[in-house]
Structures are given as structure tokens and as C-alpha cells.
Design a protein around this motif. Structure first.
Motif, mmCIF file in Angstrom:
data_model
loop_
_atom_site.group_PDB
_atom_site.id
_atom_site.type_symbol
_atom_site.label_atom_id
_atom_site.label_comp_id
_atom_site.label_asym_id
_atom_site.label_seq_id
_atom_site.Cartn_x
_atom_site.Cartn_y
_atom_site.Cartn_z
ATOM 1 N N GLY A 159 -3.423 -5.316 -3.764
ATOM 2 C CA GLY A 159 -3.222 -3.925 -3.645
ATOM 3 C C GLY A 159 -2.185 -3.796 -4.580
ATOM 4 O O GLY A 159 -2.165 -2.279 -5.094
ATOM 5 N N LYS B 117 -6.928 -4.292 -4.739
ATOM 6 C CA LYS B 117 -7.010 -5.897 -4.233
ATOM 7 C C LYS B 117 -8.659 -6.332 -3.774
ATOM 8 O O LYS B 117 -8.458 -7.910 -4.286
ATOM 9 C CB LYS B 117 -6.820 -5.547 -2.536
ATOM 10 N N CYS C 227 0.587 -1.253 -0.231
ATOM 11 C CA CYS C 227 -0.080 0.223 -0.133
ATOM 12 C C CYS C 227 0.925 1.486 0.095
ATOM 13 O O CYS C 227 0.303 2.118 0.094
ATOM 14 C CB CYS C 227 -0.598 -0.041 0.956
ATOM 15 N N CYS D 143 -5.210 1.147 -2.572
ATOM 16 C CA CYS D 143 -4.474 -0.514 -2.797
ATOM 17 C C CYS D 143 -5.735 -1.465 -2.406
ATOM 18 O O CYS D 143 -5.673 -2.092 -2.733
ATOM 19 C CB CYS D 143 -3.287 -0.232 -1.345
ATOM 20 N N ALA D 144 -7.117 -0.649 -1.810
ATOM 21 C CA ALA D 144 -7.853 -1.693 -1.255
ATOM 22 C C ALA D 144 -8.910 -1.424 -2.055
ATOM 23 O O ALA D 144 -9.479 -3.147 -2.319
ATOM 24 C CB ALA D 144 -8.725 -0.687 -0.204
#
Length: 227
Positions: free
Chosen positions: A86, A73, A34, A69-70
Motif C-alpha cells: 500500500g 495495495k 498507510c 493505501c487500500a
């Protein structure tokens, strides 16, 4: 943000474009996956920006952050990539490109019908009803050169939750022995289907099965590389 560097030439070097590993102190200090911008960040952001309801918001700045990143992912998990970290690597970007470039008009769906659109060129599928997309493009896997999926306009002639005598969940026949169905084998380690079918991830196959009926149209177009 750290961008992709050249490939490591010695075991003591760290490839900053690779997913964080145990003991990779530099990656951990920078926030792991991340905290690092991958080589496909801008391309993945471009696609995810069109799918915020499914994957969440992203910032269109070609730079990784925790929110991006979330979302990445979640996207990687949805398309069943082997590693959902992610991190926007080249493999994730390639899938994002395929989905982003799948255009409804290319299907030539009838305005008064339910149509399953199979794009061989991008290896994607979506469903349209009365001229509107009701199921957005998802990844698929079609057969290789020896069993190449035929192009043309067909109709679903058979629907079975599980085809008798075969491991083909959510089976929907549309031409001879060719049909839509779920598979549990990897689209990425096994790039060609070994059956006369259009392979979908299980959840996608179930959704498509629920949107169609006998007589629903299947439009297959484009050309899969290598077939």
C-alpha cells in the motif's frame, strides 16, 4: 505526512521511504505504510483515479491515507509486485505511469474487429472491440534483444488452453513462433521473456483468451528499451 528522506548512512537511521519493518517503532506509530506518503504517491493517484471501479477511490492530493493505501495495495497485488504494502514507492509509480500512458489511439485498431493491442514501449496490453476498449491496459513482458517481438499487424492463428509440450497456458499464436500466453515468473526480477512470446499474468491471459477467436487481430507497436 512524511515524505521520502535521504538514504540512510548508518544502521541506526530509519529510511522513512521504505516499507515498515518489524521493530520500526516510528513507522508503527505513524500508521505503518498507510500513514506515510511515498515518493510516487501523486503518480499512482493519477492512474488509480481512472480505475476506481477496479481499485477503489483515491484522493487526488498526493497524500497517503487509509483509503488510498487500500487502493494502492489492491493495485500492487493486481500487477503482481513482490511487496503489496500500500506504500507508493518508485516501482509502483513506474508501473502506474506505463498503464496511464497507454493510449487506445496508438493501437490503430479497426472499428469493426476485435484487436489485441501490444504496446512494446510501455510493456502493456489491452483489447479493443469495434473501436472501444473492452479490456483495460495491463502489464506484460516481452522478449529481449535476441528474440525481439516483431512489430506489425497480425492475426491469431492458433489457440490452445495449454500448448502441447510447453508450459504456455492460454497460448495464442499470432506470428511464426510468437504468441500470447501466461507465465508464473516475475516480471520484475526477470525483465525479459525467455520465450518468443508476450507474457501475461495468469488471470489477464485467461481474460484475453476468452475475448478473442481465430482471426482476431493483434497489433504490436512501439519499441522495448534494449531491443
Amino acid at each position: 505526512m512524511v515524505g521520502p528522506g535521504p538514504g540512510a548512512t548508518a544502521s541506526s537511521q530509519i529510511d522513512v521511504a521504505a516499507p515498515a519493518r518489524t521493530g520500526d517503532g516510528r513507522a508503527s506509530r505513524s500508521g505503518g505504510n498507510c500513514g506515510r506518503t511515498g515518493p510516487g504517491q501523486a503518480r499512482v493517484e493519477r492512474y488509480l483515479a481512472t480505475q476506481t471501479a477496479r481499485f477503489g477511490q483515491v484522493s487526488m492530493d498526493a497524500k497517503q491515507d487509509a483509503v488510498d493505501c487500500a487502493a494502492i495495495k489492491k493495485f500492487q497485488t493486481a500487477v503482481a509486485l513482490p511487496t503489496a504494502t500500500g506504500f507508493a514507492d518508485d516501482a509502483t509509480a513506474e508501473i502506474a505511469d506505463r498503464l496511464y500512458n497507454s493510449t487506445p489511439a496508438s493501437c490503430e485498431a479497426d472499428a469493426d474487429a476485435t484487436t489485441v493491442c501490444v504496446d512494446l514501449s510501455h510493456q502493456t496490453l489491452w483489447v479493443m472491440r469495434d473501436g472501444s476498449v473492452v479490456f483495460a491496459p495491463v502489464v506484460i513482458r516481452t522478449s529481449g534483444a535476441k528474440l525481439a517481438t516483431p512489430t506489425g499487424q497480425f492475426e491469431i492463428t492458433e489457440k490452445e488452453p495449454t500448448l502441447s509440450g510447453a508450459e504456455l497456458p492460454y497460448w495464442q499464436r499470432f506470428f511464426e513462433d510468437f504468441g500470447l500466453h501466461a507465465t508464473d515468473t516475475s516480471f520484475y526480477t526477470e525483465p525479459d521473456s525467455d520465450s518468443r512470446g508476450v507474457n501475461l499474468l495468469s488471470g489477464d491471459a485467461k481474460t484475453v483468451y476468452g475475448l478473442t477467436e481465430i482471426g482476431s487481430e493483434v497489433h504490436v507497436f512501439g519499441h522495448k528499451a534494449g531491443t
